[in-house]
Design a protein around this motif. Sequence first.
Motif, PDB file in Angstrom:
ATOM      1  N   VAL A  25     -24.020  16.790 -23.806  1.00 22.02           N
ATOM      2  CA  VAL A  25     -22.722  17.150 -24.395  1.00 22.02           C
ATOM      3  C   VAL A  25     -21.596  16.353 -23.733  1.00 22.02           C
ATOM      4  CG1 VAL A  25     -21.066  19.013 -24.714  1.00 22.02           C
ATOM      5  CG2 VAL A  25     -23.498  19.443 -25.063  1.00 22.02           C
ATOM      6  N   LEU A  26     -21.622  16.289 -22.405  1.00 20.71           N
ATOM      7  CA  LEU A  26     -20.545  15.590 -21.690  1.00 20.71           C
ATOM      8  C   LEU A  26     -20.552  14.093 -21.982  1.00 20.71           C
ATOM      9  CD1 LEU A  26     -20.698  17.412 -18.226  1.00 20.71           C
ATOM     10  CD2 LEU A  26     -19.027  17.724 -20.057  1.00 20.71           C
ATOM     11  N   THR A  27     -21.749  13.486 -22.019  1.00 24.77           N
ATOM     12  CA  THR A  27     -21.798  12.045 -22.286  1.00 24.77           C
ATOM     13  C   THR A  27     -21.441  11.719 -23.738  1.00 24.77           C
ATOM     14  OG1 THR A  27     -24.197  12.262 -22.645  1.00 24.77           O
ATOM     15  CG2 THR A  27     -23.450  11.556 -20.467  1.00 24.77           C
ATOM     16  N   MET A  28     -21.700  12.660 -24.654  1.00 27.73           N
ATOM     17  CA  MET A  28     -21.258  12.456 -26.045  1.00 27.73           C
ATOM     18  C   MET A  28     -19.733  12.423 -26.101  1.00 27.73           C
ATOM     19  SD  MET A  28     -21.450  15.066 -29.233  1.00 27.73           S
ATOM     20  CE  MET A  28     -20.195  16.035 -28.381  1.00 27.73           C
ATOM     21  N   LEU A  29     -19.098  13.370 -25.431  1.00 26.16           N
ATOM     22  CA  LEU A  29     -17.633  13.405 -25.406  1.00 26.16           C
ATOM     23  C   LEU A  29     -17.074  12.160 -24.717  1.00 26.16           C
ATOM     24  CD1 LEU A  29     -17.074  17.170 -24.507  1.00 26.16           C
ATOM     25  CD2 LEU A  29     -16.878  16.072 -26.752  1.00 26.16           C
ATOM     26  N   TYR A  30     -17.767  11.684 -23.675  1.00 25.66           N
ATOM     27  CA  TYR A  30     -17.317  10.479 -22.966  1.00 25.66           C
ATOM     28  C   TYR A  30     -17.386   9.257 -23.879  1.00 25.66           C
ATOM     29  CZ  TYR A  30     -17.343   6.674 -19.544  1.00 25.66           C
ATOM     30  OH  TYR A  30     -17.065   5.528 -18.854  1.00 25.66           O
ATOM     31  N   ALA A  31     -18.493   9.144 -24.633  1.00 22.45           N
ATOM     32  CA  ALA A  31     -18.636   7.997 -25.545  1.00 22.45           C
ATOM     33  C   ALA A  31     -17.557   8.024 -26.622  1.00 22.45           C
ATOM     34  CB  ALA A  31     -20.028   8.006 -26.171  1.00 22.45           C
ATOM     35  N   ILE A  32     -17.274   9.208 -27.145  1.00 25.17           N
ATOM     36  CA  ILE A  32     -16.211   9.322 -28.157  1.00 25.17           C
ATOM     37  C   ILE A  32     -14.860   8.994 -27.545  1.00 25.17           C
ATOM     38  CG2 ILE A  32     -15.022  10.940 -29.680  1.00 25.17           C
ATOM     39  CD1 ILE A  32     -17.672  12.359 -30.116  1.00 25.17           C
ATOM     40  N   GLY A  33     -14.651   9.409 -26.296  1.00 26.46           N
ATOM     41  CA  GLY A  33     -13.388   9.091 -25.611  1.00 26.46           C
ATOM     42  C   GLY A  33     -13.201   7.601 -25.417  1.00 26.46           C
ATOM     43  N   LEU A  34     -14.276   6.899 -25.062  1.00 25.44           N
ATOM     44  CA  LEU A  34     -14.180   5.441 -24.933  1.00 25.44           C
ATOM     45  C   LEU A  34     -13.795   4.800 -26.259  1.00 25.44           C
ATOM     46  CD1 LEU A  34     -17.254   4.529 -22.688  1.00 25.44           C
ATOM     47  CD2 LEU A  34     -14.846   4.564 -22.040  1.00 25.44           C
ATOM     48  N   PHE A  35     -14.388   5.290 -27.342  1.00 25.21           N
ATOM     49  CA  PHE A  35     -14.048   4.754 -28.668  1.00 25.21           C
ATOM     50  C   PHE A  35     -12.582   5.013 -29.010  1.00 25.21           C
ATOM     51  CE2 PHE A  35     -13.404   6.235 -33.074  1.00 25.21           C
ATOM     52  CZ  PHE A  35     -13.419   5.020 -33.713  1.00 25.21           C
ATOM     53  N   ALA A  36     -12.123   6.241 -28.722  1.00 27.39           N
ATOM     54  CA  ALA A  36     -10.739   6.575 -29.048  1.00 27.39           C
ATOM     55  C   ALA A  36      -9.756   5.717 -28.256  1.00 27.39           C
ATOM     56  CB  ALA A  36     -10.487   8.058 -28.766  1.00 27.39           C
ATOM     57  N   ALA A  37     -10.093   5.378 -27.014  1.00 28.36           N
ATOM     58  CA  ALA A  37      -9.193   4.586 -26.185  1.00 28.36           C
ATOM     59  C   ALA A  37      -9.168   3.116 -26.607  1.00 28.36           C
ATOM     60  CB  ALA A  37      -9.607   4.688 -24.717  1.00 28.36           C
ATOM     61  N   ALA A  38     -10.234   2.646 -27.239  1.00 30.55           N
ATOM     62  CA  ALA A  38     -10.298   1.214 -27.574  1.00 30.55           C
ATOM     63  C   ALA A  38     -10.474   0.975 -29.059  1.00 30.55           C
ATOM     64  CB  ALA A  38     -11.446   0.566 -26.797  1.00 30.55           C
ATOM     65  N   HIS A  39     -10.104   1.964 -29.911  1.00 29.43           N
ATOM     66  CA  HIS A  39     -10.382   1.799 -31.341  1.00 29.43           C
ATOM     67  C   HIS A  39      -9.575   0.671 -31.967  1.00 29.43           C
ATOM     68  CE1 HIS A  39      -6.678   4.180 -31.460  1.00 29.43           C
ATOM     69  NE2 HIS A  39      -6.539   3.756 -32.724  1.00 29.43           N
ATOM     70  N   GLU A  40      -8.401   0.340 -31.377  1.00 32.43           N
ATOM     71  CA  GLU A  40      -7.581  -0.722 -31.946  1.00 32.43           C
ATOM     72  C   GLU A  40      -8.227  -2.093 -31.753  1.00 32.43           C
ATOM     73  OE1 GLU A  40      -3.819  -0.372 -30.106  1.00 32.43           O
ATOM     74  OE2 GLU A  40      -3.244   1.460 -31.181  1.00 32.43           O
ATOM     75  N   LYS A  41      -9.147  -2.191 -30.785  1.00 32.49           N
ATOM     76  CA  LYS A  41      -9.784  -3.474 -30.494  1.00 32.49           C
ATOM     77  C   LYS A  41     -11.067  -3.670 -31.286  1.00 32.49           C
ATOM     78  CE  LYS A  41      -8.006  -3.332 -25.764  1.00 32.49           C
ATOM     79  NZ  LYS A  41      -8.349  -3.390 -24.328  1.00 32.49           N
ATOM     80  N   LEU A  42     -11.439  -2.705 -32.092  1.00 31.93           N
ATOM     81  CA  LEU A  42     -12.687  -2.798 -32.847  1.00 31.93           C
ATOM     82  C   LEU A  42     -12.488  -3.637 -34.102  1.00 31.93           C
ATOM     83  CD1 LEU A  42     -13.392  -0.401 -30.945  1.00 31.93           C
ATOM     84  CD2 LEU A  42     -14.725   0.531 -32.835  1.00 31.93           C
ATOM     85  N   ASP A  43     -13.439  -4.488 -34.390  1.00 25.56           N
ATOM     86  CA  ASP A  43     -13.387  -5.283 -35.613  1.00 25.56           C
ATOM     87  C   ASP A  43     -13.717  -4.441 -36.835  1.00 25.56           C
ATOM     88  OD1 ASP A  43     -12.774  -7.399 -34.008  1.00 25.56           O
ATOM     89  OD2 ASP A  43     -14.773  -8.327 -34.084  1.00 25.56           O
ATOM     90  N   HIS A  44     -14.671  -3.549 -36.686  1.00 29.09           N
ATOM     91  CA  HIS A  44     -15.080  -2.674 -37.783  1.00 29.09           C
ATOM     92  C   HIS A  44     -15.171  -1.238 -37.272  1.00 29.09           C
ATOM     93  CE1 HIS A  44     -16.740  -6.719 -38.698  1.00 29.09           C
ATOM     94  NE2 HIS A  44     -16.270  -6.458 -39.923  1.00 29.09           N
ATOM     95  N   PRO A  45     -14.037  -0.563 -37.156  1.00 24.32           N
ATOM     96  CA  PRO A  45     -14.042   0.802 -36.602  1.00 24.32           C
ATOM     97  C   PRO A  45     -14.829   1.802 -37.442  1.00 24.32           C
ATOM     98  CG  PRO A  45     -11.893   0.257 -37.526  1.00 24.32           C
ATOM     99  CD  PRO A  45     -12.677  -1.000 -37.509  1.00 24.32           C
ATOM    100  N   TRP A  46     -14.936   1.545 -38.754  1.00 21.76           N
ATOM    101  CA  TRP A  46     -15.663   2.508 -39.600  1.00 21.76           C
ATOM    102  C   TRP A  46     -17.126   2.602 -39.203  1.00 21.76           C
ATOM    103  CZ3 TRP A  46     -19.758   0.575 -42.296  1.00 21.76           C
ATOM    104  CH2 TRP A  46     -19.811  -0.817 -42.479  1.00 21.76           C
ATOM    105  N   VAL A  47     -17.715   1.504 -38.671  1.00 24.46           N
ATOM    106  CA  VAL A  47     -19.106   1.554 -38.192  1.00 24.46           C
ATOM    107  C   VAL A  47     -19.210   2.517 -37.017  1.00 24.46           C
ATOM    108  CG1 VAL A  47     -20.997   0.233 -37.183  1.00 24.46           C
ATOM    109  CG2 VAL A  47     -19.568  -0.793 -38.978  1.00 24.46           C
TER     110      VAL A  47
END
Length: 415
Positions: A25-47
Amino acid sequence: MAKRERVMRMLVEQPLWRALVGYRVLTMLYAIGLFAAAHEKLDHPWVAIAYFVVLAGWTIGTLPRVANAASCTRRFLVSDLTVAIAGILLTPLAYSHQRILDGGPTLPSIWTAGAVLAYAIKGGWRWAAFASLLVGVANVVQRGAFSRDTVHNVLLVCIASIAIGYVVEVARASERTLARALEIEAATRERERLARDIHDSVLQVLAMVQRRGTAIGGEAAELGRLAGEQEVALRTLVAGGLVPASHVSEDASQGALVRAVEEPDEEYDTDGTVPRDLRPLLARHAGSKVTLSEPGAPVLLAPPAARELAAAVSAALDNVRRHAGAEAHAWILVEDEPDGVIVTVRDDGPGIPEGRLAEAEGEGRLGVALSIRGRLREIGGTAELISVPGQGTEVELKVPREAARETRGKAGKTR
């Protein structure tokens, strides 16, 4: 209804499963947090968004699957690892190639380690090594080449999971060994309980039948004699204990390695290194005409001394049957004293006339001289014979402690 003890599985790895639930559970939230912090740098955020929706649903929905070993099936482990590897391989579609080369995290990030740890807890270090290898290959494929960071991360997950898997195997083996020890202890207590019940009921009934049958006479006397023999046989069985259940195990993963090995029979232990309990050697003489009284604890002697002493008792009983008559009774008393072991054989026969022993020796009949006194003399003991005409005969056989030890030492030197 009588209660019976039953050893239940303690599941020493259960705390690891609980920790794994929290970790996922904690590592799932951590992975989502990393995505939220760097979503502007993603080429294809929908993936990434699609993957994290699947990851969150999978993690929450499968929490009961990682609650214990029974729920965590092989099919689930394969599916769980597939979700982790799929996230690693989808990372180049979501992030730019440069970000990947700069060491950016994969989509599942450290959540992947949870899938590998599930393999370790479920199947041990071999399963953990297999899962780690697949994760390592997936990381190399998504980066397109080997890198120091990739090798470092893969080795870290691999070593940690293998170590945890090995600890789990050791813990399970220790648990099984302890459970088997508790089962043996419970079986021993049950055997003692049965022995008490037999002693309080069956043995008392047999003893009463023997006494009443002897008093009534006739056919009842024969019934009493049979009851007496069965009482002695049952008492010997109870004293000797039941045959223990086999706990032989050639599989080290099942706990302590237990093997059935060939050991020298005490009956043929010529070096005298294994102390022998005198009581079983004398128990074979007990019957309706012979009463055996012995201590409750083992009467230990060096094997040569125990065998010679038992043979001397047998010779004394032969004399009772030969000279005192078929109806004579004999009593064997075993005393385990601090300075030695004393065995007394007494009968209610007519006794030995004065001078008869010397006369028998002169005629070449050496039963008492050789079979009894000679045997005791060989092991450093003494044999005293007391007989009063009309009042029976008493033979006292004594083996001093020092004599028994010397016998054991001599036997070891002559081997």
